[in-house]
Design an enzyme around this catalytic site. Sequence first.
Site, PDB file in Angstrom:
ATOM      1  N   ASP A 316       0.859  -1.171   0.000  1.00 56.17           N
ATOM      2  CA  ASP A 316       0.000   0.000   0.000  1.00 56.17           C
ATOM      3  C   ASP A 316       0.903   1.231   0.000  1.00 56.17           C
ATOM      4  O   ASP A 316       2.115   1.144   0.140  1.00 56.17           O
ATOM      5  CB  ASP A 316      -0.925  -0.019   1.224  1.00 56.17           C
ATOM      6  CG  ASP A 316      -2.231   0.713   0.989  1.00 56.17           C
ATOM      7  OD1 ASP A 316      -2.295   1.561   0.072  1.00 56.17           O
ATOM      8  OD2 ASP A 316      -3.198   0.461   1.732  1.00 56.17           O
ATOM      9  N   GLU A 523     -10.378   6.821   4.721  1.00 59.60           N
ATOM     10  CA  GLU A 523      -9.264   6.347   5.533  1.00 59.60           C
ATOM     11  C   GLU A 523      -9.163   7.069   6.866  1.00 59.60           C
ATOM     12  O   GLU A 523     -10.163   7.341   7.518  1.00 59.60           O
ATOM     13  CB  GLU A 523      -7.975   6.408   4.720  1.00 59.60           C
ATOM     14  CG  GLU A 523      -8.065   5.492   3.504  1.00 59.60           C
ATOM     15  CD  GLU A 523      -6.760   5.230   2.823  1.00 59.60           C
ATOM     16  OE1 GLU A 523      -5.712   5.238   3.495  1.00 59.60           O
ATOM     17  OE2 GLU A 523      -6.771   5.005   1.605  1.00 59.60           O
TER      18      GLU A 523
END
Length: 800
Positions: A316, A523
């Site tokens: 990521d 997020e």
Amino acid sequence: MKPFPQFAALLLATAALPGCATMERPASATAAEPATTERDGEDAVVADLLSRMSVERKVAQLIQPQINSFTPEDMARYRFGSYLNGGNGGPGGDEYAPASEWLALADTMYDASVRPLPGGEPAVPTMWGTDAVHGHSNIVGATLFPHNIGLGATRDAGLVQRIGAATAAEIAVTGIDWNFSPTVAVARDDRWGRTYESYSENPDIVATMGAALVRGLQGDPAGADYLHGPHVIATAKHFFGDGGTTNGVDQGDVNGDIDALLALHGRPYPAAIDAGVAAIMASFNSVNGRKMHGNKPLLTDVLRGQMGFDGLVVGDWNGHGQIAGCTVTDCPQALLAGLDIYMVPDDWKGLLDTLITQVNDGTIPTARLDEAVARVLRVKYRAGLLGPDARRPSARPLAGRYDRLASPEHRALAREAVAKSQVILKNDGILPIRPGARVVVAGSGANDIAKQSGGWSLTWQGGGDLTNARFPNATTIFDGIALHAQRGGGTATLMQGDGMQGDGAVDGADVAIVVFGEDPYAEFAGDRTNLAFRDEAGLNALRRFRAAGVPTVGVFLSGRPLWVNRELNASDAFVASWLPGSEGAGIADVLYGAVPATGRLSFSWPARCAGTPVNGGEGTLFPVGYGRNLSDTAPLAPLPEECAALAEGPSAQLFGSGRLAQGVVARAGEGALPNLIGSEGGITARGYDRDAQEDAREIRFAPGSRLVLEQPAEAAAYRIAYQVTDAPTAPVHLLNGEQRIDITDHLRVAAGKGWREMILTAQCLDTAAKSIGFATQGAFTMRISRVERAEIAADTACTF
């Protein structure tokens, strides 16, 4: 999948968890092994390429930069194996670029990657990855499906598979190869800001839905169209435990017995692997204190050795840089642990050079390098990027078919998904709305496509300055209500504000629909400390309509269940609508009874506002599986409205974790910068990674520009975390209300010394002022990661 008895037994045990629904699985639930001849051919192609590639070209296959940090010339020079667009990235830096420009960029990068190389070294085509998490959500005009939390409420795996196929088709229109989806997190604490990316708190629901989306995106793993034609590469993410961090903190730690954690949070991965998923993304979080990007026992021993995954593992966003002992540009530990591709958005050159050196000096064994590169090549082979079928993006099936973006079929599918995701929590008989009713509609979400779509909608965090004009192929919730009203011979009136400010349309209204909820986020910016829904605009509207004698329907837009006892009490009917995406009319289909109410909670609803205990069991107002039919008009007893969190004052943090606090406005000249990002009044602010993706801002000041954060409360002191890379060449002033404080010399001293903290107290501030900011006479750049009100003794000196 290879057997691993202890883990398998625990997985079977999860089927008996409360709320585990038995769902019909689409066909092809188990991936067939490739025929021997096919696998032999694949192995031969991969072996041949590896034998002819230099170390430099092999390492480049493991480097994934973002489109706004490299050029086609860089692609031709270094031959990256893949690349991505970030949530705020687009061709030429324009995140709103038309689809044709995305396809043109795909061609440009592909062409650069296959230019002939000297010495007979093979030119390996690159591949482009994107976050199409609820439809091809970066593209203006694409279909935006409900976020996963809504799809989990449908319990319809076949529907999810069709959504995957439609999403893949729209991705293929733009020539992109790879989707970083589905998220198969089992979210267990709704305070987590990514809860809406999870299908359910129940691992079986997540496993079934995640596998269905994989099959839709990639095709039948046993079929001839697997990863070909209108299909794209899928990614199950984030391995593993991302939904189980302590207190729901994004990128935090997951603690506990490893087998029990795998039985809960690892449950969706064997299902995704059986569905043929080609890629898995490593998670930001730690497991028992060890970062997943460097966790060999889990990335290699469990994921590959026990679960039998043979695809590629991608990192990521700079996640490797969080491993102990690593930096973003120096991290052999990740590759040695089992990572195959480094997602390194901006610092790709430093990492590329370091990895080449580490292979050459033996820090990274050649065998491990070849293993990782082979995995990347194997996925490319399976996806038709290697061999006689390989072709540039614009020559592939569906490429350039812009009529497929938000096609009538895809919009109908999205509307079906919206309707099936609606969960009725309360209905005192006002639903379904009768034909011919006079309806008034109010609330911040009634006519706002960005709000109903949530995060990951054109921009990473969503919302902000996005207007309905940015969503040309979409319908608002009010659009759908108005359509049904007209068809039934009734009326629908959209009201502004709280809907009760002197508008005569209330007189004679039969029902009021108030659409309200969370503002978009993504997020870590969406992490919360409790589950109290604090915005009282919707509550006030509901109460005022009821006081006027108008029956009320609350339509709640949210990325998670929240404590809304007050709103439930003030509503005659209440619907959890989640984040429906671009087809808001699907909500009206249920409100008017044109479609039955079949949605059922995939997350338990909290009875208390603190957010603890977490999902399920004690503290549950409505359990997983709850949801009313339209005919269920049993009364809901009045709910307690006491919540200690409501007494808390405004957040002390004006800006932090990449987000402005509620009520704080970033003013650039005479204009505003929503969420402190964009260009206005000589200020250009962009996301910058300090500790996490875009958790800070890099702010460029043009000569004579100024930036001010306006807040609702006075501040006796501030703490500002900042960085200056180059000393200012002209005066810079700190702005505090009407005060101007020359801080030029302080910033010159700070230049080049990393992150620092300003401590601003009554010794230099006007404590009655409600703003803080900066003004420059010359061009100047600084970075800011946090601005917060602080409690510091008044006699403390100001420091910079």
